[in-house]
Design an enzyme around this catalytic site. Structure first.
Site, PDB file in Angstrom:
ATOM      1  N   CYS A 102       0.817  -1.208   0.000  1.00  0.00           N
ATOM      2  CA  CYS A 102       0.000   0.000   0.000  1.00  0.00           C
ATOM      3  C   CYS A 102       0.859   1.270   0.000  1.00  0.00           C
ATOM      4  CB  CYS A 102      -0.984  -0.020   1.165  1.00  0.00           C
ATOM      5  SG  CYS A 102      -2.401   1.090   0.908  1.00  0.00           S
ATOM      6  N   ALA A 103       1.125   1.869   1.138  1.00  0.00           N
ATOM      7  CA  ALA A 103       1.977   3.056   1.171  1.00  0.00           C
ATOM      8  C   ALA A 103       3.345   2.757   0.572  1.00  0.00           C
ATOM      9  CB  ALA A 103       2.126   3.549   2.608  1.00  0.00           C
TER      10      ALA A 103
END
Length: 461
Positions: free
Chosen positions: A348-349
């Protein structure tokens, strides 16, 4: 035997996090060793729990880890503690979509044989509260609702009406909390602002929550309820035993797990931009033989000395895109590590950080993809199968994870994708390139402990 309570509510927004965190801090203030837990995949609430107790906040997710791991993971976190407080997710009976009770707070309470305290937002009701509580208490006879905490009560008269109505329900009122702005925690596009971004203010909020709970709740009655939980027969999970049980046939790793001599350094991103991680991941990496070293991409201009592998989990790079872009030295170091073929696991990030750009600002350029913020929330559990070999998973590896973001990356998958997803629609997702595995899907390695071993093995020079 660990005394335990599950803090639940009829729906989101009733005040579970405030009450659960306040109870944790209040009991810790009495000198009790309190073990904090959170039902579901959420990363942010456990940060506040850790602040309240001084212990890692741990997740109990029956979808990602399997029902059979809920009690062992609970016992692992609660080892040596006097009391465990488990904050629920959404409404008491809400779980994975189309999966019945799976991953619900009710299911976890039943697995743990733990009494439930129902937090009710009483701000817009009086006598109807009794019907609400009766319905929740009678819906599933295996779920034991041992008491109610009334939240957002307006006046003494309002409290009298609520108590009078609940007097006929058979469910005792264990606390009454007034509206209190000091206990609130600011939110933004993915929920509460993490502790790492507002540590001083978060400390003040947790102290205020503890004080509100101390003054408004019957702590002695709550502790007695927690101690009424029956013995829980569960062997505590450990990273070492999980790795041993998951070892290939005929392969019994050494105590250190690593057979290549010196323990390889695995750098794990942290700091305000990368706050999402499960404590068990680092424990598994260490058990597999790695030396886990944290670094902050907002501050550090180089990777930890001797880095052989890199883990970049979830967080909020979109909030810190200018600062991440400005740290060109570290971006170059990450790109060089990826080019060398070293294992890199990004979720994700981390996926956004490895992209070419994020909202028009340069990132590490490891992936030929660009990311941007949107107004659309992508949220839900995922059934995934690895469609490419990588340091994270062999082709055909199946696991469950979750997505939670308001960004998009274009393209959504590389020429060699990371996962094939089965829900909510069939699609391929993510990127595998050299030693890099990057994806939007968050995973919990306790369910697939071999991931840590595989990753550390790929750290061999």
């Amino acid at each position: 035997m660990v005394a335990r309570l599950v803090i639940a509510a009829p729906s989101s927004g009733a005040g579970k996090t405030t009450v659960a965190t306040g109870l944790m801090a209040a009991f810790a203030g009495r000198g009790l060793a309190v073990s904090p837990h959170k039902v579901g995949p959420d990363y942010i609430d456990p940060g506040y729990h850790a602040l309240a107790t001084g212990r890692p906040g741990r997740n109990l997710d029956a979808f990602m880890c399997g029902t059979e791991l809920v009690a062992p993971l609970f016992a692992h976190g609660a080892r040596g503690c006097d009391l465990a407080v488990v904050e629920g997710v959404m409404g008491l009976y809400d779980g994975a979509a189309d999966q019945g009770e799976l991953a619900s707070t009710a299911q976890v309470a039943k697995v743990l044989k733990a009494p439930v305290v129902l937090v009710v937002d009483a701000s817009s009701q009086s006598r109807s509260v009794a019907a609400l509580v009766h319905g929740f208490a009678s819906w599933d006879p295996e779920v034991r609702i041992g008491g109610v905490i009334l939240n957002k009560v307006a006046t003494d008269r309002h409290e009298h009406l609520l108590r009078e109505a609940l007097g006929e329900s058979g469910v005792p009122v264990l606390g009454v909390l007034r509206r209190a702005p000091a206990v609130s925690t600011p939110s933004r596009h993915l929920g509460l602002v993490p502790v790492a971004e507002r540590h001083a203010e978060a400390l003040d909020a947790v102290r205020a929550q503890a004080e509100q709970v101390r003054s408004g709740c019957d702590l002695d009655a709550l502790l007695a309820l927690a101690r009424s939980a029956p013995e829980l027969h569960a062997r505590a999970w450990s990273a070492e035993s999980a790795l041993a049980a998951d070892a290939p046939a005929g392969d019994r790793p050494s105590a250190a797990g690593w057979t290549g001599g010196e323990r390889p350094v695995v750098a794990v991103a942290g700091g305000a931009a990368f706050t999402f991680s499960y404590a068990e991941h680092a424990e598994l990496l260490r058990a597999a033989g790695a030396e886990v070293v944290a670094f902050d991409p907002l501050r550090d201009e180089k990777l930890p000395e001797g880095t052989r592998g890199l883990v970049v989990g979830g967080g909020f790079p979109e909030v810190y895109a200018p600062e991440l872009a400005a740290n060109e030295a570290l971006r170059d170091a990450v790109a060089a590590l990826a080019r060398s073929g070293a294992p890199v696991a990004a979720e994700c990030a981390g996926l956004l950080y490895l992209a070419r750009s994020l909202d028009g600002r340069p990132m590490c350029g490891v992936l030929d993809a660009d990311a941007r913020m949107t107004q659309r929330l992508t949220l839900g559990y995922r059934d995934a199968v690895a469609v490419s070999d990588s340091p994270v998973a062999a082709v055909g590896t199946r696991l469950r994870g979750h997505e939670f973001h308001r960004t998009v990356i274009e393209p959504g998958a590389g020429a060699t994708p990371a996962w094939g997803l089965r829900q909510p629609e069939r699609r391929v997702e993510g990127f595998v390139r050299g030693g890099v595995h990057a994806s939007y899907v968050h995973t919990h390695w306790a369910a697939v402990p071999g991931t840590a071993r595989r990753f550390v093995e790929h750290c061999r020079p």
